[in-house]
Design a protein around this motif. Structure first.
Motif, PDB file in Angstrom:
ATOM      1  N   UNK A  16     -14.546  -7.932   9.683  1.00 14.49           N
ATOM      2  CA  UNK A  16     -15.879  -8.417  10.041  1.00 14.49           C
ATOM      3  C   UNK A  16     -17.034  -7.567   9.502  1.00 14.49           C
ATOM      4  N   UNK A  17     -17.011  -6.224   9.629  1.00 12.78           N
ATOM      5  CA  UNK A  17     -18.129  -5.442   9.077  1.00 12.78           C
ATOM      6  C   UNK A  17     -18.273  -5.597   7.568  1.00 12.78           C
ATOM      7  N   UNK A  18     -17.152  -5.679   6.863  1.00 16.72           N
ATOM      8  CA  UNK A  18     -17.188  -5.874   5.408  1.00 16.72           C
ATOM      9  C   UNK A  18     -17.747  -7.253   5.069  1.00 16.72           C
ATOM     10  N   UNK A  75      -4.299  -7.636   1.923  1.00 17.80           N
ATOM     11  CA  UNK A  75      -2.910  -7.223   2.124  1.00 17.80           C
ATOM     12  C   UNK A  75      -2.796  -6.253   3.294  1.00 17.80           C
ATOM     13  N   UNK A  76      -1.606  -6.208   3.884  1.00 19.36           N
ATOM     14  CA  UNK A  76      -1.360  -5.231   4.947  1.00 19.36           C
ATOM     15  C   UNK A  76      -0.607  -4.028   4.404  1.00 19.36           C
ATOM     16  N   UNK A  88     -12.271  -7.465  -0.631  1.00 19.82           N
ATOM     17  CA  UNK A  88     -10.923  -7.731  -0.120  1.00 19.82           C
ATOM     18  C   UNK A  88     -10.041  -6.492  -0.228  1.00 19.82           C
ATOM     19  N   UNK A  89     -10.198  -5.732  -1.307  1.00 24.16           N
ATOM     20  CA  UNK A  89      -9.426  -4.492  -1.467  1.00 24.16           C
ATOM     21  C   UNK A  89      -9.852  -3.448  -0.451  1.00 24.16           C
ATOM     22  N   UNK A  90     -11.139  -3.375  -0.150  1.00 27.38           N
ATOM     23  CA  UNK A  90     -11.620  -2.434   0.864  1.00 27.38           C
ATOM     24  C   UNK A  90     -11.011  -2.750   2.225  1.00 27.38           C
ATOM     25  N   UNK A 115      -8.223  -4.437   2.697  1.00 28.39           N
ATOM     26  CA  UNK A 115      -6.784  -4.187   2.569  1.00 28.39           C
ATOM     27  C   UNK A 115      -6.463  -2.715   2.786  1.00 28.39           C
ATOM     28  N   UNK A 116      -7.277  -1.838   2.228  1.00 30.17           N
ATOM     29  CA  UNK A 116      -7.042  -0.400   2.425  1.00 30.17           C
ATOM     30  C   UNK A 116      -7.123  -0.027   3.903  1.00 30.17           C
ATOM     31  N   UNK A 117      -8.049  -0.637   4.627  1.00 28.18           N
ATOM     32  CA  UNK A 117      -8.140  -0.378   6.081  1.00 28.18           C
ATOM     33  C   UNK A 117      -6.929  -0.937   6.823  1.00 28.18           C
ATOM     34  N   UNK A 118      -6.292  -1.943   6.232  1.00 33.32           N
ATOM     35  CA  UNK A 118      -5.063  -2.507   6.815  1.00 33.32           C
ATOM     36  C   UNK A 118      -3.821  -1.704   6.401  1.00 33.32           C
ATOM     37  N   UNK A 119      -4.016  -0.662   5.592  1.00 35.98           N
ATOM     38  CA  UNK A 119      -2.903   0.199   5.181  1.00 35.98           C
ATOM     39  C   UNK A 119      -2.376  -0.056   3.810  1.00 35.98           C
ATOM     40  N   UNK A 120      -2.976  -0.982   3.053  1.00 37.39           N
ATOM     41  CA  UNK A 120      -2.467  -1.294   1.725  1.00 37.39           C
ATOM     42  C   UNK A 120      -2.867  -0.221   0.710  1.00 37.39           C
ATOM     43  N   UNK A 121      -1.968   0.023  -0.236  1.00 34.37           N
ATOM     44  CA  UNK A 121      -2.258   0.937  -1.338  1.00 34.37           C
ATOM     45  C   UNK A 121      -2.334   0.168  -2.654  1.00 34.37           C
ATOM     46  N   UNK A 122      -2.287  -1.174  -2.543  1.00 33.26           N
ATOM     47  CA  UNK A 122      -2.272  -2.027  -3.746  1.00 33.26           C
ATOM     48  C   UNK A 122      -3.610  -1.939  -4.463  1.00 33.26           C
ATOM     49  N   UNK A 123      -3.590  -1.698  -5.767  1.00 36.50           N
ATOM     50  CA  UNK A 123      -4.826  -1.462  -6.493  1.00 36.50           C
ATOM     51  C   UNK A 123      -5.178  -2.535  -7.504  1.00 36.50           C
ATOM     52  N   UNK A 124      -4.252  -3.460  -7.825  1.00 36.57           N
ATOM     53  CA  UNK A 124      -4.512  -4.465  -8.862  1.00 36.57           C
ATOM     54  C   UNK A 124      -5.038  -5.768  -8.269  1.00 36.57           C
TER      55      UNK A 124
END
Length: 255
Positions: free
Chosen positions: A87-89, A207-208, A242-244, A246-255
């Protein structure tokens, strides 16, 4: 709600941390149902995985909540968490772009709009929190379709009836399959007027921690205000946001 369904589901509320296991007699007494009726409802719940029971003799069997409820509870918890983190994003992206932002998740064969941030501009958009739509029409739902497990995706493609919602809806399974492949290849989804005429959607995956796609983040723009020269910038910003998340959800996916 069908009365029988309602009465059956109501039995679930009698289980608690203090009383995780109940006998047929206890459930019948607490619900005010006869034993045969309570047993019939419990049997239906057991067949669907909502209730399980011990293997003791019939009169001594104890019922407890089934693993199906755990799976559904995990899904609800996941949706609550991603909404809270996103929500903040979403609000910041809305302020930057002055466009409506949606958060969409998948529930079985449908997409569900679970969050939305508005602009101050009067806009005609069909979406609302809680709206359910088919997975094959619109950028957010279709992105979730694209990131399903391949086997599940193929099974759904074989079974779906691709009904047209507008003249732009994809109704050919082979074409849809190709579009789903392209979404995974490029990492975002774009649609125009496929579910409601005149609405543009641009979506990116969230992503999680397991790198599973759990939601799509979507910019929704009425066609009469869309400026094509801004497309690349919009794609860039929705993917970055979306990547930001995802990172808060624990994802390390960068592509």
């Amino acid at each position: 709600m069908n009365q029988s369904v309602g009465k059956a589901l109501k039995l679930l509320q009698y289980f608690s941390l203090e009383r995780p296991k109940l006998s047929l007699a206890e459930i019948a007494k607490m619900s005010g149902l006869s034993k045969p009726t309570a047993y019939r409802f419990l049997k239906a719940l057991e067949e669907e995985g909502f209730i399980t029971r011990s293997s003791l003799a019939h009169e001594d069997r104890l019922y407890q909540l089934g693993l199906r409820l755990l799976a559904l509870g995990n899904l609800v918890q996941e949706q609550i968490e991603v909404r809270k983190l996103a929500l903040p994003h979403m609000a910041r992206l809305r302020d930057e772009l002055d466009e409506v932002i949606h958060l969409v998740v998948r529930e079985r064969r449908e997409a569900v709009y679970v969050e939305r941030v508005e602009t101050d501009r009067p806009m005609r958009l069909f979406t609302r929190i809680g709206l359910r739509t088919p997975l094959y029409a619109g950028s957010g739902p279709r992105l979730l379709f694209a990131y399903m497990r391949r086997e599940e995706q193929e099974e759904m493609l074989r079974q779906l009836t691709l009904a047209p919602y507008t003249d732009a809806t994809i109704t050919d399974a082979s074409e849809l399959r190709q579009v789903l492949h392209e979404i995974r290849e490029r990492g975002y989804s774009v649609s125009y007027g496929e579910y409601v005429t005149g609405t543009l959607g641009i979506s990116a995956p969230i992503r999680d921690h397991t790198e599973k796609v759990i939601a799509s983040l979507t910019i929704a723009i009425p066609g009469d205000t869309f400026q094509p020269e801004k497309t690349e910038h919009l794609i860039k910003r929705i993917r970055e946001t979306a990547k930001d998340i995802s990172r808060e959800c624990g994802s390390m996916y960068m592509n």
